[in-house]
Design an enzyme around this catalytic site. Structure first.
Site, PDB file in Angstrom:
ATOM      1  N   ARG A  46       0.865  -1.179   0.000  1.00 21.04           N
ATOM      2  CA  ARG A  46       0.000   0.000   0.000  1.00 21.04           C
ATOM      3  C   ARG A  46       0.901   1.228   0.000  1.00 21.04           C
ATOM      4  O   ARG A  46       2.109   1.119   0.125  1.00 21.04           O
ATOM      5  CB  ARG A  46      -1.041  -0.023   1.123  1.00 21.04           C
ATOM      6  CG  ARG A  46      -0.690  -0.661   2.410  1.00 21.04           C
ATOM      7  CD  ARG A  46       0.427   0.010   3.160  1.00 21.04           C
ATOM      8  NE  ARG A  46       0.175   1.435   3.314  1.00 21.04           N
ATOM      9  CZ  ARG A  46       1.105   2.345   3.550  1.00 21.04           C
ATOM     10  NH1 ARG A  46       2.391   1.999   3.661  1.00 21.04           N
ATOM     11  NH2 ARG A  46       0.828   3.602   3.683  1.00 21.04           N
ATOM     12  N   GLY A  47       0.254   2.405  -0.134  1.00 22.92           N
ATOM     13  CA  GLY A  47       1.051   3.622  -0.297  1.00 22.92           C
ATOM     14  C   GLY A  47       1.169   3.905  -1.785  1.00 22.92           C
ATOM     15  O   GLY A  47       1.520   2.999  -2.559  1.00 22.92           O
ATOM     16  N   ALA A  48       0.869   5.139  -2.170  1.00 20.69           N
ATOM     17  CA  ALA A  48       0.708   5.448  -3.594  1.00 20.69           C
ATOM     18  C   ALA A  48       1.900   5.024  -4.481  1.00 20.69           C
ATOM     19  O   ALA A  48       1.717   4.283  -5.460  1.00 20.69           O
ATOM     20  CB  ALA A  48       0.387   6.935  -3.756  1.00 20.69           C
ATOM     21  N   ARG A  89      -7.171  -0.551  -7.020  1.00 14.65           N
ATOM     22  CA  ARG A  89      -7.523   0.516  -6.060  1.00 14.65           C
ATOM     23  C   ARG A  89      -7.720   1.810  -6.857  1.00 14.65           C
ATOM     24  O   ARG A  89      -6.961   2.080  -7.786  1.00 14.65           O
ATOM     25  CB  ARG A  89      -6.435   0.707  -4.988  1.00 14.65           C
ATOM     26  CG  ARG A  89      -6.409  -0.434  -3.971  1.00 14.65           C
ATOM     27  CD  ARG A  89      -5.510  -0.122  -2.779  1.00 14.65           C
ATOM     28  NE  ARG A  89      -6.161   0.738  -1.806  1.00 14.65           N
ATOM     29  CZ  ARG A  89      -5.514   1.295  -0.762  1.00 14.65           C
ATOM     30  NH1 ARG A  89      -4.217   1.088  -0.595  1.00 14.65           N
ATOM     31  NH2 ARG A  89      -6.160   2.062   0.106  1.00 14.65           N
ATOM     32  N   GLN A 196      -2.053   2.418   9.855  1.00 19.59           N
ATOM     33  CA  GLN A 196      -0.750   2.517   9.165  1.00 19.59           C
ATOM     34  C   GLN A 196       0.271   3.285  10.004  1.00 19.59           C
ATOM     35  O   GLN A 196       1.471   3.047   9.907  1.00 19.59           O
ATOM     36  CB  GLN A 196      -0.918   3.208   7.797  1.00 19.59           C
ATOM     37  CG  GLN A 196      -1.633   2.388   6.749  1.00 19.59           C
ATOM     38  CD  GLN A 196      -3.127   2.674   6.712  1.00 19.59           C
ATOM     39  OE1 GLN A 196      -3.730   3.035   7.715  1.00 19.59           O
ATOM     40  NE2 GLN A 196      -3.742   2.495   5.565  1.00 19.59           N
ATOM     41  N   ASP A 237      -1.988  10.755  -2.184  1.00 19.05           N
ATOM     42  CA  ASP A 237      -2.354   9.745  -3.191  1.00 19.05           C
ATOM     43  C   ASP A 237      -2.690  10.372  -4.533  1.00 19.05           C
ATOM     44  O   ASP A 237      -2.595   9.720  -5.573  1.00 19.05           O
ATOM     45  CB  ASP A 237      -3.535   8.918  -2.695  1.00 19.05           C
ATOM     46  CG  ASP A 237      -3.097   8.048  -1.536  1.00 19.05           C
ATOM     47  OD1 ASP A 237      -3.079   8.558  -0.396  1.00 19.05           O
ATOM     48  OD2 ASP A 237      -2.712   6.893  -1.782  1.00 19.05           O
ATOM     49  N   ASN A 247      -5.463  12.404   0.536  1.00 10.50           N
ATOM     50  CA  ASN A 247      -4.559  11.552   1.319  1.00 10.50           C
ATOM     51  C   ASN A 247      -5.400  10.755   2.308  1.00 10.50           C
ATOM     52  O   ASN A 247      -6.635  10.887   2.354  1.00 10.50           O
ATOM     53  CB  ASN A 247      -3.495  12.394   2.035  1.00 10.50           C
ATOM     54  CG  ASN A 247      -2.388  11.532   2.627  1.00 10.50           C
ATOM     55  OD1 ASN A 247      -1.885  10.618   1.968  1.00 10.50           O
ATOM     56  ND2 ASN A 247      -2.028  11.768   3.869  1.00 10.50           N
ATOM     57  N   LYS A 248      -4.755   9.940   3.079  1.00 12.62           N
ATOM     58  CA  LYS A 248      -5.425   9.048   4.045  1.00 12.62           C
ATOM     59  C   LYS A 248      -6.492   9.772   4.855  1.00 12.62           C
ATOM     60  O   LYS A 248      -6.274  10.901   5.283  1.00 12.62           O
ATOM     61  CB  LYS A 248      -4.350   8.444   4.954  1.00 12.62           C
ATOM     62  CG  LYS A 248      -4.829   7.508   6.020  1.00 12.62           C
ATOM     63  CD  LYS A 248      -5.738   6.408   5.509  1.00 12.62           C
ATOM     64  CE  LYS A 248      -5.125   5.582   4.388  1.00 12.62           C
ATOM     65  NZ  LYS A 248      -6.138   4.706   3.721  1.00 12.62           N
TER      66      LYS A 248
END
Ligand code: MRU
Length: 344
Positions: A46-48, A89, A196, A237, A247-248
């Site tokens: 995960r993570g862009a 995603r 996270q 992201d 973002n998150k």
């Protein structure tokens, strides 16, 4: 930092299983596009930027696996692979950016034989991987130049080595500042519901010996008010053409709090995360994830059965809250459409 988020070993992609960190450190192996798409959806990776790199390898793996097929079947396999990966995603634009690069190479090599195309695609995936680390180091140095010795950084989610091919974006800035000899401390929001911050940021910074304090998300305002936080640095992201930042989930709340307390709010942002095709943050697709992530964790359920749940995985912070985007081309203060277009 020795953790390798993704690595190419013996013709396969290996990825550290981020769902199990920090309790268990294990690498899973992948040999085709569909399994990589599943790993992205299930948050093994995960993570862009890391998602983009994984997807690129997914295409390369598919080409390797099916290079002995006839050309028509091979081309069909690759088209399907691109489709499967792009459906994994929706929010991080790095996924689509990396797949566009792979598609570009494929089209350029389209007249070649499958084995040659497979080689070209693997080289491109390696290039995307290596460039990501270089970019993070470059933007990390720009970010480090504006952080004073003794700064306390608040971060949200994980924009670290684990979210990239290495070094990290927001945490890359922290790492570069520490490498430059500055004493930096970090407050990490735990980042409900997928944790996270608690599981990944707290772990990778501690592994590096960086002074880190874990807080729950609802403590951020308290610590800003008490003067403990000097600067906020997060990852992203997708950034829209007007500078709005996805973002998150929870990032927007942090940005609003930072403005109230006159604390600078920076977004570490490789150019591959800027999406000029999208005018404002309103148009960024926001992934909605399973209710299970909110009603409990790790097999423990704390919410009542049948309760209604919403679980947007990201939110959008309007550009007016952003002090600056830290990119590999320098820091873009008060980002807007004109400044972002000029970057490309
Ligand atoms: O759902 P995740 O864990 O993929 O979300 C990750 C984030 O929101 C990160 O902050 C973002 O991708 C930037 S990573 C350099």
């Amino acid at each position: 930092m020795t953790v390798e988020t993704l690595r190419w070993r013996n013709g396969q992609l290996e990825m550290i299983d981020q769902r199990c960190l920090p309790a268990v450190i294990q690498y899973l192996s992948y040999s085709d596009a569909q399994s990589v798409a599943d790993a992205i959806r299930q948050m093994v990776v995960r993570g862009a930027p890391a998602i983009g790199v994984a997807a690129a390898y997914g295409v390369a793996l598919e080409a390797q696996k099916f290079m002995s097929l006839d050309k028509v079947s091979f081309d069909k396999r690759l088209a399907d692979a691109l489709g499967a990966l792009s459906g994994s995603r929706p929010t991080a634009v790095n996924l689509f950016w990396a797949l566009d690069r792979m598609r570009g190479q494929l089209l350029e090599a389209i007249k070649k034989e499958p084995a040659e195309i497979a080689q070209v695609l693997l080289q491109e995936a390696h290039a995307i991987y290596n460039e990501d680390i270089d970019i993070n180091k470059t933007l990390g140095a720009f970010g480090a130049s504006i952080i004073d010795d003794g700064t306390c950084v608040l971060t949200h989610c994980n924009a670290g080595a684990l979210a990239t091919a290495g070094h990290g974006t927001a945490l890359g800035v922290v790492r570069s500042a520490v490498t430059a000899g500055k004493k930096i401390t970090v407050f990490a929001d735990e980042t409900r519901p997928f944790m996270q911050g608690a599981r990944l940021t707290a772990w990778e910074l501690s592994e590096d010996g960086i002074d880190t304090t874990l807080i729950t998300d609802n403590m951020a305002g308290h610590f800003m008010k008490s003067g403990d936080i000097d600067v906020v640095i997060v990852g992203t992201d997708r950034v829209a053409a007007n500078g709005d930042v996805a973002n998150k989930i929870g990032t927007y709340m942090v940005a609003v709090l930072a403005k109230e307390h006159d604390i600078p709010f920076y977004v570490a942002c490789p150019l591959s995360t800027i999406d000029l095709s999208i005018a404002t943050g309103e148009d960024i697709p926001i992934e909605e994830r399973s209710a299970d992530e909110v009603t409990g964790y790790g097999g423990v359920r704390w919410a009542p059965e049948n309760i209604k749940v919403r679980n947007p995985a990201f939110d959008v912070t309007p550009a007016r809250f952003v002090t600056g985007l830290i990119t590999e081309k320098g820091i873009i203060y008060a980002p807007n459409e004109e400044k972002l277009k000029a970057l490309f």
